[in-house]
Design a protein around this motif. Structure first.
Motif, PDB file in Angstrom:
ATOM      1  N   TYR A  90       0.826  -1.211   0.000  1.00  0.00           N
ATOM      2  CA  TYR A  90       0.000   0.000   0.000  1.00  0.00           C
ATOM      3  C   TYR A  90       0.861   1.262   0.000  1.00  0.00           C
ATOM      4  CZ  TYR A  90      -4.266   2.616   0.973  1.00  0.00           C
ATOM      5  OH  TYR A  90      -5.347   3.462   0.885  1.00  0.00           O
ATOM      6  N   PRO A  91       0.560   2.205  -0.910  1.00  0.00           N
ATOM      7  CA  PRO A  91      -0.623   2.361  -1.767  1.00  0.00           C
ATOM      8  C   PRO A  91      -0.499   1.750  -3.166  1.00  0.00           C
ATOM      9  CG  PRO A  91       0.640   4.373  -1.816  1.00  0.00           C
ATOM     10  CD  PRO A  91       1.369   3.437  -0.894  1.00  0.00           C
ATOM     11  N   TYR A  92       0.361   0.717  -3.315  1.00  0.00           N
ATOM     12  CA  TYR A  92       0.445  -0.007  -4.587  1.00  0.00           C
ATOM     13  C   TYR A  92       0.142  -1.475  -4.331  1.00  0.00           C
ATOM     14  CZ  TYR A  92       2.469  -2.497  -8.521  1.00  0.00           C
ATOM     15  OH  TYR A  92       2.655  -3.343  -9.584  1.00  0.00           O
ATOM     16  N   THR A  93      -0.784  -2.040  -5.099  1.00  0.00           N
ATOM     17  CA  THR A  93      -1.166  -3.433  -4.900  1.00  0.00           C
ATOM     18  C   THR A  93      -1.515  -4.086  -6.230  1.00  0.00           C
ATOM     19  OG1 THR A  93      -3.488  -2.853  -4.552  1.00  0.00           O
ATOM     20  CG2 THR A  93      -2.114  -2.952  -2.603  1.00  0.00           C
ATOM     21  N   ILE A  94      -1.419  -5.417  -6.273  1.00  0.00           N
ATOM     22  CA  ILE A  94      -1.865  -6.181  -7.441  1.00  0.00           C
ATOM     23  C   ILE A  94      -2.504  -7.477  -6.939  1.00  0.00           C
ATOM     24  CG2 ILE A  94      -1.243  -7.363  -9.571  1.00  0.00           C
ATOM     25  CD1 ILE A  94       1.147  -5.561  -9.822  1.00  0.00           C
ATOM     26  N   THR A  95      -3.615  -7.865  -7.551  1.00  0.00           N
ATOM     27  CA  THR A  95      -4.304  -9.101  -7.184  1.00  0.00           C
ATOM     28  C   THR A  95      -4.469  -9.970  -8.419  1.00  0.00           C
ATOM     29  OG1 THR A  95      -5.554  -7.881  -5.518  1.00  0.00           O
ATOM     30  CG2 THR A  95      -6.383 -10.045  -6.104  1.00  0.00           C
ATOM     31  N   GLU A  96      -4.301 -11.287  -8.233  1.00  0.00           N
ATOM     32  CA  GLU A  96      -4.483 -12.219  -9.345  1.00  0.00           C
ATOM     33  C   GLU A  96      -5.437 -13.339  -8.940  1.00  0.00           C
ATOM     34  OE1 GLU A  96      -0.627 -13.590 -10.508  1.00  0.00           O
ATOM     35  OE2 GLU A  96      -0.382 -11.976 -11.963  1.00  0.00           O
ATOM     36  N   TYR A  97      -6.321 -13.696  -9.874  1.00  0.00           N
ATOM     37  CA  TYR A  97      -7.253 -14.797  -9.668  1.00  0.00           C
ATOM     38  C   TYR A  97      -7.040 -15.835 -10.762  1.00  0.00           C
ATOM     39  CZ  TYR A  97      -9.582 -11.309  -6.784  1.00  0.00           C
ATOM     40  OH  TYR A  97      -9.854 -10.365  -5.830  1.00  0.00           O
ATOM     41  N   THR A  98      -6.935 -17.100 -10.366  1.00  0.00           N
ATOM     42  CA  THR A  98      -6.795 -18.194 -11.312  1.00  0.00           C
ATOM     43  C   THR A  98      -7.676 -19.354 -10.877  1.00  0.00           C
ATOM     44  OG1 THR A  98      -4.882 -19.057 -10.088  1.00  0.00           O
ATOM     45  CG2 THR A  98      -4.425 -17.585 -11.958  1.00  0.00           C
ATOM     46  N   CYS A  99      -7.917 -20.277 -11.801  1.00  0.00           N
ATOM     47  CA  CYS A  99      -8.724 -21.464 -11.519  1.00  0.00           C
ATOM     48  C   CYS A  99      -8.073 -22.657 -12.192  1.00  0.00           C
ATOM     49  CB  CYS A  99     -10.143 -21.274 -12.024  1.00  0.00           C
ATOM     50  SG  CYS A  99     -11.171 -22.747 -11.860  1.00  0.00           S
ATOM     51  N   SER A 100      -7.778 -23.695 -11.404  1.00  0.00           N
ATOM     52  CA  SER A 100      -7.088 -24.857 -11.951  1.00  0.00           C
ATOM     53  C   SER A 100      -7.927 -25.588 -12.997  1.00  0.00           C
ATOM     54  CB  SER A 100      -6.713 -25.822 -10.821  1.00  0.00           C
ATOM     55  OG  SER A 100      -7.871 -26.272 -10.139  1.00  0.00           O
ATOM     56  N   PHE A 101      -9.269 -25.448 -12.921  1.00  0.00           N
ATOM     57  CA  PHE A 101     -10.136 -26.133 -13.865  1.00  0.00           C
ATOM     58  C   PHE A 101     -10.338 -25.335 -15.151  1.00  0.00           C
ATOM     59  CE2 PHE A 101     -11.522 -27.459  -9.580  1.00  0.00           C
ATOM     60  CZ  PHE A 101     -11.139 -28.800  -9.672  1.00  0.00           C
ATOM     61  N   LEU A 102      -9.925 -24.063 -15.137  1.00  0.00           N
ATOM     62  CA  LEU A 102     -10.027 -23.211 -16.322  1.00  0.00           C
ATOM     63  C   LEU A 102      -8.672 -22.548 -16.547  1.00  0.00           C
ATOM     64  CD1 LEU A 102     -13.475 -21.499 -15.594  1.00  0.00           C
ATOM     65  CD2 LEU A 102     -13.041 -23.331 -17.248  1.00  0.00           C
ATOM     66  N   PRO A 103      -7.703 -23.293 -17.040  1.00  0.00           N
ATOM     67  CA  PRO A 103      -6.329 -22.765 -17.141  1.00  0.00           C
ATOM     68  C   PRO A 103      -6.186 -21.581 -18.078  1.00  0.00           C
ATOM     69  CG  PRO A 103      -6.548 -24.866 -18.294  1.00  0.00           C
ATOM     70  CD  PRO A 103      -7.811 -24.678 -17.522  1.00  0.00           C
ATOM     71  N   LYS A 104      -7.147 -21.367 -18.980  1.00  0.00           N
ATOM     72  CA  LYS A 104      -7.060 -20.253 -19.915  1.00  0.00           C
ATOM     73  C   LYS A 104      -7.790 -19.002 -19.406  1.00  0.00           C
ATOM     74  CE  LYS A 104      -6.551 -23.199 -23.977  1.00  0.00           C
ATOM     75  NZ  LYS A 104      -5.141 -22.816 -24.224  1.00  0.00           N
ATOM     76  N   PHE A 105      -8.208 -19.049 -18.133  1.00  0.00           N
ATOM     77  CA  PHE A 105      -8.940 -17.921 -17.542  1.00  0.00           C
ATOM     78  C   PHE A 105      -8.127 -17.304 -16.408  1.00  0.00           C
ATOM     79  CE2 PHE A 105     -11.780 -16.387 -14.135  1.00  0.00           C
ATOM     80  CZ  PHE A 105     -12.389 -15.345 -14.820  1.00  0.00           C
ATOM     81  N   SER A 106      -8.015 -15.969 -16.390  1.00  0.00           N
ATOM     82  CA  SER A 106      -7.319 -15.280 -15.305  1.00  0.00           C
ATOM     83  C   SER A 106      -7.787 -13.834 -15.236  1.00  0.00           C
ATOM     84  CB  SER A 106      -5.799 -15.331 -15.495  1.00  0.00           C
ATOM     85  OG  SER A 106      -5.419 -14.590 -16.650  1.00  0.00           O
ATOM     86  N   ILE A 107      -7.673 -13.264 -14.021  1.00  0.00           N
ATOM     87  CA  ILE A 107      -7.958 -11.847 -13.793  1.00  0.00           C
ATOM     88  C   ILE A 107      -6.759 -11.248 -13.084  1.00  0.00           C
ATOM     89  CG2 ILE A 107      -9.474 -10.166 -12.665  1.00  0.00           C
ATOM     90  CD1 ILE A 107     -11.688 -12.278 -12.743  1.00  0.00           C
TER      91      ILE A 107
END
Length: 337
Positions: A90-107
């Motif tokens: 803080y005040p700099y941050t990064i968040t990542e979301y992944t799903c092992s069942f959807l390997p081609k999907f990420s945020i």
């Protein structure tokens, strides 16, 4: 890949919001969790990065099975979760979301906070800064949210803080509010599946916008609960709520690791990240919703995918709810966060 920059102003200072987002994310995650569904905190501990300095690393599992659209429930296991990894400097941050069942999907969400009303057009200094993106201003008081998430106590047009005397937020409040800060969020959504990529990425962005709106609304609506807290007090609040939440969703023993001593710098697979956005579900039906409140167009609340035609096109229109991606944050958020 679809890239958008969201700017969310708040009637707070950046230093105040540092406490508020942590409080909001923990409280909301606990309220919206139930046995087998919710946010499990796997790891939450200090972390030091050679470039960004001392921060906080958080790993969470967001269990979503019952909130998936019908087409997704048909192809994923009953025990289903999204992994969130967050590095908060803080005040700099990064968040990542992944799903092992959807390997081609990420945020991927890169966040910076500044004490202004969202006027910095060059805040991000990263490899994504020169790519084409849409800038979206989010108004926490007057933008529309799905009616099932509306709570009168969180309607910031009618809320006034007793401890800070801030509010009511009138039309055009961002031009006159003092203090004011802005959350700048550079959000990248990837769903690399031919024939579905554009539709899914656009829909996920619309849902993310609603998630960010709800989390920031609650952070200010709950300001009188957290404004007097110190960082040590809000971290203790996090510990207590995290353990209770893990037990509430049925994780035995609670999978939580909290270190009191900052860890030495080490290598992680992802970039530094922010607190997550909180998971939210339907509000009680007994809540009355004002019919005359002005609202801007919000995200479609449902989505379905039908069988692919011989030509390769996928007809259909939204019909099933897509779950909210987290903030815990964390930066919750909301999730942030």
């Amino acid at each position: 890949m679809l890239l958008k920059e969201y700017r969310i102003c708040m009637p707070l200072t950046v230093e105040e919001y540092r406490i508020g987002q942590l409080y909001m994310i923990s409280k909301h995650s606990h309220e919206q969790s139930d046995r087998g569904e919710g946010v499990e905190v796997v790891q939450n501990e200090p972390y030091e990065d050679p470039m960004h300095g001392q921060g906080q690393f958080t790993e969470k599992r967001v269990y979503l099975n019952s909130k998936l659209p019908s087409w997704a429930r048909a192809v994923v296991p009953k025990i289903f979760y999204v992994t969130e990894k967050a590095w908060n400097y803080y005040p700099y941050t990064i968040t990542e979301y992944t799903c092992s069942f959807l390997p081609k999907f990420s945020i991927h969400i890169e966040t910076k906070y500044e004490d202004n009303k969202g006027i910095n057009d060059n805040i991000f200094d990263s490899e994504l800064k020169d790519q084409e993106r849409e800038v979206c201003f989010v108004d926490i008081a007057y933008d529309d949210i799905p009616e099932r998430y509306y709570k009168e106590s969180e309607d910031l047009r009618y809320f006034k803080s007793e401890k800070t005397s801030r509010g009511l937020l009138q039309e055009g409040w961002r031009d006159t509010q003092d203090p004011i800060m802005c959350s700048y969020k550079l959000v990248t959504v990837k769903f690399e599946v031919w024939g579905l990529q554009t539709r899914v990425e656009q829909f996920v962005h619309k849902v993310i916008r609603d998630v960010l709106l709800l989390g920031h609304r609650q952070a200010f609506a709950w300001v009188d609960e957290w404004i007097d807290m110190t960082m040590d007090e809000v971290r203790e609040f996090e510990r207590t709520i995290q353990e209770a939440t893990n037990q509430k969703i049925g994780i035995f023993p609670p999978s939580i690791s909290i270190s009191e001593t900052p860890l030495a710098s080490c290598s992680l697979s992802g970039p530094a990240s922010a607190p997550s956005t909180p998971l939210y579900t339907d509000a009680p039906e007994s809540l009355s919703v004002s019919k005359d409140r002005p609202r801007k167009k919000s995200a479609p609340e449902t989505f379905t995918l039908t069988e692919t035609s011989p030509s390769g096109e996928t007809p259909g229109s939204p019909t099933e709810p897509l779950p909210k991606s987290p903030s815990t944050s964390s930066d919750h958020p909301e999730v942030d966060d």
